[in-house]
Design a protein around this motif. Sequence first.
Motif, PDB file in Angstrom:
ATOM      1  N   ALA A 147      36.434  48.787  34.115  1.00  0.00           N
ATOM      2  CA  ALA A 147      36.461  50.254  34.199  1.00  0.00           C
ATOM      3  C   ALA A 147      36.616  50.736  35.631  1.00  0.00           C
ATOM      4  CB  ALA A 147      35.200  50.831  33.577  1.00  0.00           C
ATOM      5  N   GLY A 148      36.198  49.932  36.611  1.00  0.00           N
ATOM      6  CA  GLY A 148      36.308  50.312  38.006  1.00  0.00           C
ATOM      7  C   GLY A 148      37.525  49.739  38.704  1.00  0.00           C
ATOM      8  N   PRO A 182      33.925  53.427  28.935  1.00  0.00           N
ATOM      9  CA  PRO A 182      33.875  54.854  29.206  1.00  0.00           C
ATOM     10  C   PRO A 182      34.555  55.682  28.106  1.00  0.00           C
ATOM     11  CG  PRO A 182      35.581  53.846  30.527  1.00  0.00           C
ATOM     12  CD  PRO A 182      34.877  52.720  29.846  1.00  0.00           C
ATOM     13  N   ALA A 183      34.172  56.943  28.039  1.00  0.00           N
ATOM     14  CA  ALA A 183      34.705  57.823  27.010  1.00  0.00           C
ATOM     15  C   ALA A 183      36.166  58.166  27.258  1.00  0.00           C
ATOM     16  CB  ALA A 183      33.868  59.101  26.943  1.00  0.00           C
ATOM     17  N   ALA A 184      36.579  58.154  28.520  1.00  0.00           N
ATOM     18  CA  ALA A 184      37.968  58.434  28.883  1.00  0.00           C
ATOM     19  C   ALA A 184      38.591  57.170  29.471  1.00  0.00           C
ATOM     20  CB  ALA A 184      38.029  59.576  29.898  1.00  0.00           C
ATOM     21  N   LEU A 185      39.697  56.745  28.901  1.00  0.00           N
ATOM     22  CA  LEU A 185      40.349  55.494  29.306  1.00  0.00           C
ATOM     23  C   LEU A 185      41.561  55.815  30.180  1.00  0.00           C
ATOM     24  CD1 LEU A 185      40.158  53.762  25.815  1.00  0.00           C
ATOM     25  CD2 LEU A 185      38.768  53.218  27.832  1.00  0.00           C
ATOM     26  N   LEU A 223      39.691  56.617  19.199  1.00  0.00           N
ATOM     27  CA  LEU A 223      40.225  55.746  20.245  1.00  0.00           C
ATOM     28  C   LEU A 223      41.419  56.398  20.933  1.00  0.00           C
ATOM     29  CD1 LEU A 223      40.347  53.033  21.745  1.00  0.00           C
ATOM     30  CD2 LEU A 223      41.815  52.188  19.906  1.00  0.00           C
ATOM     31  N   LEU A 224      42.342  56.947  20.166  1.00  0.00           N
ATOM     32  CA  LEU A 224      43.508  57.597  20.759  1.00  0.00           C
ATOM     33  C   LEU A 224      43.106  58.764  21.635  1.00  0.00           C
ATOM     34  CD1 LEU A 224      45.978  57.488  17.722  1.00  0.00           C
ATOM     35  CD2 LEU A 224      46.026  56.072  19.783  1.00  0.00           C
ATOM     36  N   ARG A 225      42.068  59.472  21.238  1.00  0.00           N
ATOM     37  CA  ARG A 225      41.616  60.616  22.051  1.00  0.00           C
ATOM     38  C   ARG A 225      40.973  60.154  23.348  1.00  0.00           C
ATOM     39  NH1 ARG A 225      39.520  63.259  16.488  1.00  0.00           N
ATOM     40  NH2 ARG A 225      41.577  63.987  15.795  1.00  0.00           N
ATOM     41  N   ARG A 226      40.372  58.982  23.358  1.00  0.00           N
ATOM     42  CA  ARG A 226      39.837  58.440  24.613  1.00  0.00           C
ATOM     43  C   ARG A 226      40.972  58.169  25.598  1.00  0.00           C
ATOM     44  NH1 ARG A 226      36.258  53.325  23.298  1.00  0.00           N
ATOM     45  NH2 ARG A 226      35.871  53.416  25.554  1.00  0.00           N
ATOM     46  N   PHE A 227      42.069  57.639  25.089  1.00  0.00           N
ATOM     47  CA  PHE A 227      43.223  57.410  25.966  1.00  0.00           C
ATOM     48  C   PHE A 227      43.802  58.738  26.449  1.00  0.00           C
ATOM     49  CE2 PHE A 227      43.323  53.103  24.143  1.00  0.00           C
ATOM     50  CZ  PHE A 227      43.599  52.365  25.278  1.00  0.00           C
ATOM     51  N   THR A 228      43.905  59.699  25.550  1.00  0.00           N
ATOM     52  CA  THR A 228      44.435  61.008  25.940  1.00  0.00           C
ATOM     53  C   THR A 228      43.554  61.654  27.000  1.00  0.00           C
ATOM     54  OG1 THR A 228      45.384  61.306  23.726  1.00  0.00           O
ATOM     55  CG2 THR A 228      45.120  63.267  25.079  1.00  0.00           C
TER      56      THR A 228
END
Length: 342
Positions: free
Chosen positions: A63-64, A81-84, A104-109
């Motif tokens: 993530a970092g 994390p919630a945002a990818l 999952l798709l919304r995390r990528f968005t």
Amino acid sequence: MARLWLRHEVRATEQRAAVTPADAARLVAAGHEVTVERSPQRVFPIEEYLAAGCTAAPAGSWAGAPADTYVIGLKELPDEPAALRHRHVYFGHAYKGQRGAADLLRRFTAGGGLLLDLEYLTDNDGRRLAAFGYWAGYVGAALAILHLRGSLEVPLHRLRRADLDAALGASGERPKVLVLGALGRGGRGARDACAAAGILPTAWDIAETRELDRPALLAHDILVNTVASAGPVTAFVTEADLDDPARELRVISDVTCDVNSDCNVLPVYDRVTNWDEPVRALRQGERPVHLIAIDNLPSLLPRESSEAFSAELGRHLLDLDSAPWRRAAGRFRKATEEDIHA
């Protein structure tokens, strides 16, 4: 050249690696920067990656990583994390309406990241370029045969190929086995496992499943399904089939595990099985039907399956700007646009 980051798998039974040390060495030699997270269960020790010229990192530290990193894995991501924000290469299972796919798709968005789903890394004809199908089919058929013979030891543990083949070759019942998708990768693996058990299975592929002979299907002791559908299809086995008084079918091994999807060709179960409880009953009593549906079957033979998969994937990681990767990115963008307008 690219930054590649091989992440630790959060699932405790996931022992495979998307990239082996030998293939990591080739990527490093080609100029890629390869970081490998330490993992307590991965079949290849971190020392082999270090010897290949990779850099080690703590488990879960992807993530970092720098924003331009390609994070490579196999199975599900952790919830945080919630945002990818990275480009993730793994089996996302997010395009067929599976449970959790929209989240999952919304995390990528939310993070501006990109899912390069390995299921959709394909050639011009739509054939997958890197897959675990052969070993999934092999293990799926092997477990079904051993279960029917009463010689399946649970909970399951990492296997050695020689031991598995020895168990298959031992004396015991030679059940009637039907392999669906017999000409594909998974079907070939299932047929080879049957051969190791001294069984010549019935092999059905597109021609035989287009107009299904349902009584003939139900006349087998074991059904091994290796067919993954890209869209809704007629079910191969239904609840009514399980209650058919003429049914001889006793074990279903679903290699594809496309459960909770409109594309599920075996809509007779709603949850997968696992290493601790690999088999569950769909019907009990005098005429039981048992199900095996483990969604990381190849991890039971982690070295063999990783080596085969990494050999296929590694050549494509050398050029991450090629047409197959662009197609995978386009499939993600199509899915996120559909999700936004849903």
